[in-house]
Design a protein around this motif. Structure first.
Motif, PDB file in Angstrom:
ATOM      1  N   GLU A  13      -3.520  -5.664   6.547  1.00 39.54           N
ATOM      2  CA  GLU A  13      -2.787  -6.776   5.929  1.00 39.54           C
ATOM      3  C   GLU A  13      -1.540  -6.282   5.208  1.00 39.54           C
ATOM      4  OE1 GLU A  13      -3.385 -10.020   6.306  1.00 39.54           O
ATOM      5  OE2 GLU A  13      -5.184  -9.636   7.493  1.00 39.54           O
ATOM      6  N   PHE A  14      -1.701  -5.226   4.415  1.00 37.98           N
ATOM      7  CA  PHE A  14      -0.570  -4.711   3.639  1.00 37.98           C
ATOM      8  C   PHE A  14       0.564  -4.262   4.555  1.00 37.98           C
ATOM      9  CE2 PHE A  14      -3.780  -3.226   0.205  1.00 37.98           C
ATOM     10  CZ  PHE A  14      -3.879  -4.513  -0.292  1.00 37.98           C
ATOM     11  N   ALA A  15       0.231  -3.494   5.588  1.00 37.61           N
ATOM     12  CA  ALA A  15       1.261  -2.962   6.490  1.00 37.61           C
ATOM     13  C   ALA A  15       1.862  -4.055   7.372  1.00 37.61           C
ATOM     14  CB  ALA A  15       0.683  -1.845   7.354  1.00 37.61           C
ATOM     15  N   GLY A  16       1.137  -5.142   7.565  1.00 39.38           N
ATOM     16  CA  GLY A  16       1.642  -6.237   8.386  1.00 39.38           C
ATOM     17  C   GLY A  16       2.447  -7.261   7.603  1.00 39.38           C
ATOM     18  N   VAL A  73      -2.636   4.888  11.481  1.00 35.93           N
ATOM     19  CA  VAL A  73      -1.765   4.638  12.639  1.00 35.93           C
ATOM     20  C   VAL A  73      -1.966   3.211  13.138  1.00 35.93           C
ATOM     21  CG1 VAL A  73      -1.389   5.246  15.064  1.00 35.93           C
ATOM     22  CG2 VAL A  73      -1.508   7.035  13.322  1.00 35.93           C
ATOM     23  N   ARG A  74      -3.221   2.782  13.210  1.00 34.09           N
ATOM     24  CA  ARG A  74      -3.500   1.409  13.662  1.00 34.09           C
ATOM     25  C   ARG A  74      -2.838   0.390  12.719  1.00 34.09           C
ATOM     26  NH1 ARG A  74      -9.387  -0.744  13.158  1.00 34.09           N
ATOM     27  NH2 ARG A  74      -8.568  -1.397  11.155  1.00 34.09           N
ATOM     28  N   ALA A  75      -2.926   0.627  11.419  1.00 41.14           N
ATOM     29  CA  ALA A  75      -2.333  -0.299  10.452  1.00 41.14           C
ATOM     30  C   ALA A  75      -0.804  -0.337  10.586  1.00 41.14           C
ATOM     31  CB  ALA A  75      -2.724   0.096   9.034  1.00 41.14           C
ATOM     32  N   LEU A  76      -0.223   0.802  10.879  1.00 43.70           N
ATOM     33  CA  LEU A  76       1.244   0.880  10.955  1.00 43.70           C
ATOM     34  C   LEU A  76       1.808   0.514  12.327  1.00 43.70           C
ATOM     35  CD1 LEU A  76       1.793   4.194   8.945  1.00 43.70           C
ATOM     36  CD2 LEU A  76       2.124   1.847   8.142  1.00 43.70           C
ATOM     37  N   ALA A  77       0.944   0.385  13.330  1.00 48.21           N
ATOM     38  CA  ALA A  77       1.402   0.090  14.685  1.00 48.21           C
ATOM     39  C   ALA A  77       2.113  -1.262  14.725  1.00 48.21           C
ATOM     40  CB  ALA A  77       0.229   0.108  15.653  1.00 48.21           C
ATOM     41  N   ARG A  79       7.421 -12.424  -6.041  1.00 46.79           N
ATOM     42  CA  ARG A  79       8.072 -11.650  -7.096  1.00 46.79           C
ATOM     43  C   ARG A  79       8.974 -10.524  -6.583  1.00 46.79           C
ATOM     44  NH1 ARG A  79       3.707 -14.017  -8.477  1.00 46.79           N
ATOM     45  NH2 ARG A  79       3.384 -14.711 -10.608  1.00 46.79           N
ATOM     46  N   ALA A  80       8.736 -10.091  -5.374  1.00 52.58           N
ATOM     47  CA  ALA A  80       9.497  -8.950  -4.844  1.00 52.58           C
ATOM     48  C   ALA A  80       9.730  -9.139  -3.349  1.00 52.58           C
ATOM     49  CB  ALA A  80       8.731  -7.647  -5.088  1.00 52.58           C
ATOM     50  N   GLY A  81      10.895  -8.771  -2.898  1.00 47.28           N
ATOM     51  CA  GLY A  81      11.193  -8.881  -1.477  1.00 47.28           C
ATOM     52  C   GLY A  81      10.536  -7.780  -0.663  1.00 47.28           C
ATOM     53  N   THR A  82      10.480  -6.597  -1.230  1.00 44.22           N
ATOM     54  CA  THR A  82       9.909  -5.436  -0.553  1.00 44.22           C
ATOM     55  C   THR A  82       8.889  -4.786  -1.474  1.00 44.22           C
ATOM     56  OG1 THR A  82      12.028  -5.049   0.551  1.00 44.22           O
ATOM     57  CG2 THR A  82      10.477  -3.231   0.561  1.00 44.22           C
ATOM     58  N   GLY A 133       7.423  -2.062   2.830  1.00 44.68           N
ATOM     59  CA  GLY A 133       8.501  -1.084   2.829  1.00 44.68           C
ATOM     60  C   GLY A 133       8.060   0.341   3.054  1.00 44.68           C
ATOM     61  N   GLY A 134       6.755   0.617   2.932  1.00 43.56           N
ATOM     62  CA  GLY A 134       6.287   1.979   3.149  1.00 43.56           C
ATOM     63  C   GLY A 134       4.895   2.196   2.600  1.00 43.56           C
ATOM     64  N   LEU A 135       4.340   3.337   2.957  1.00 43.52           N
ATOM     65  CA  LEU A 135       2.978   3.706   2.586  1.00 43.52           C
ATOM     66  C   LEU A 135       2.976   5.134   2.056  1.00 43.52           C
ATOM     67  CD1 LEU A 135      -0.158   3.133   2.711  1.00 43.52           C
ATOM     68  CD2 LEU A 135      -0.068   4.104   5.024  1.00 43.52           C
ATOM     69  N   VAL A 136       2.359   5.318   0.894  1.00 46.42           N
ATOM     70  CA  VAL A 136       2.154   6.639   0.314  1.00 46.42           C
ATOM     71  C   VAL A 136       0.650   6.864   0.254  1.00 46.42           C
ATOM     72  CG1 VAL A 136       2.431   8.066  -1.747  1.00 46.42           C
ATOM     73  CG2 VAL A 136       4.235   6.466  -1.091  1.00 46.42           C
ATOM     74  N   ILE A 137       0.189   7.954   0.834  1.00 44.69           N
ATOM     75  CA  ILE A 137      -1.244   8.269   0.839  1.00 44.69           C
ATOM     76  C   ILE A 137      -1.459   9.450  -0.099  1.00 44.69           C
ATOM     77  CG2 ILE A 137      -3.236   8.922   2.238  1.00 44.69           C
ATOM     78  CD1 ILE A 137      -1.704   7.765   4.664  1.00 44.69           C
ATOM     79  N   THR A 138      -2.412   9.283  -1.032  1.00 45.24           N
ATOM     80  CA  THR A 138      -2.634  10.328  -2.030  1.00 45.24           C
ATOM     81  C   THR A 138      -4.086  10.758  -2.076  1.00 45.24           C
ATOM     82  OG1 THR A 138      -3.059   8.778  -3.840  1.00 45.24           O
ATOM     83  CG2 THR A 138      -0.769   9.406  -3.463  1.00 45.24           C
TER      84      THR A 138
END
Length: 181
Positions: free
Chosen positions: A140-143, A174-178, A100-103, A148-153
């Motif tokens: 999984e999400f970051a890989g 950091v591990r997820a985004l590596a 449904r979405a590219g990013t 397109g990005g991560l917002v932490i709340t």
């Protein structure tokens, strides 16, 4: 990807707390307060078919929230389902979004974590995920190809005076985004 302990589908009229955070998804989908729903650059900000509610506690939803979720045909992966196979549920949610979405953007509210095990959030959820379960999902999400990005709340450092939980959370993110994961 709305990775949150709550679905945030309440409205100003139905909210017992009047906390705007409990209404975020409702407003982004174009309902609730017209002033808030029309605040962004387009209306609605999100289309229902491009929303995944992931990790929420289904016991926290009232009848109005369940009605909103089902009437809009929102993709929902509640915490009990995620606990059974965190990475598998994350991949299934990504496959849905990928059609449904590219990013996609990941909204990660730390109240998705079990408060008794990882008490960083302001709103407690004792039916939340463990840090390992949430980390498997974040990996999984970051890989994902469309990440397109991560917002932490909702990280409240006052709940961690020694800073150990914050360091642990930062290490997992950091591990997820590596890139070489």
């Amino acid at each position: 990807m709305y990775f949150d302990g709550d679905a945030d589908l309440t409205t100003p009229e139905r909210s017992g707390s009047a906390v705007a955070d409990t209404m975020g998804m409702t407003h982004m989908l174009g309902s609730g307060s017209p002033r808030l729903a029309r605040l962004g650059s387009r209306y609605p900000l999100l289309r229902p078919d491009r929303v995944v509610l992931f990790g929420f506690d289904p016991a926290e939803l009232d009848t109005g929230e369940w009605t909103e979720l089902t009437s809009r045909h929102l993709y929902a992966a509640p915490a009990p389902a995620v606990r059974t196979d965190p990475a598998g549920q994350a991949r299934a949610a990504l496959a849905y979004l990928g059609r449904r979405a590219g990013t996609y953007l990941v909204h990660f509210d730390v109240d998705v974590l079990h408060t008794g095990l990882f008490p960083l959030a302001n709103f407690p959820h004792f039916a939340g995920l463990t840090l390992d379960q949430a980390s498997a999902c974040l990996d999984e999400f970051a890989g994902g190809e469309g990440f397109g990005g991560l917002v932490i709340t909702e990280v409240n450092p006052d709940h961690d005076p020694a800073g150990q939980l914050l360091r642990t959370l930062a290490d997992r993110v950091v591990r997820a985004l590596a890139p070489a994961r």
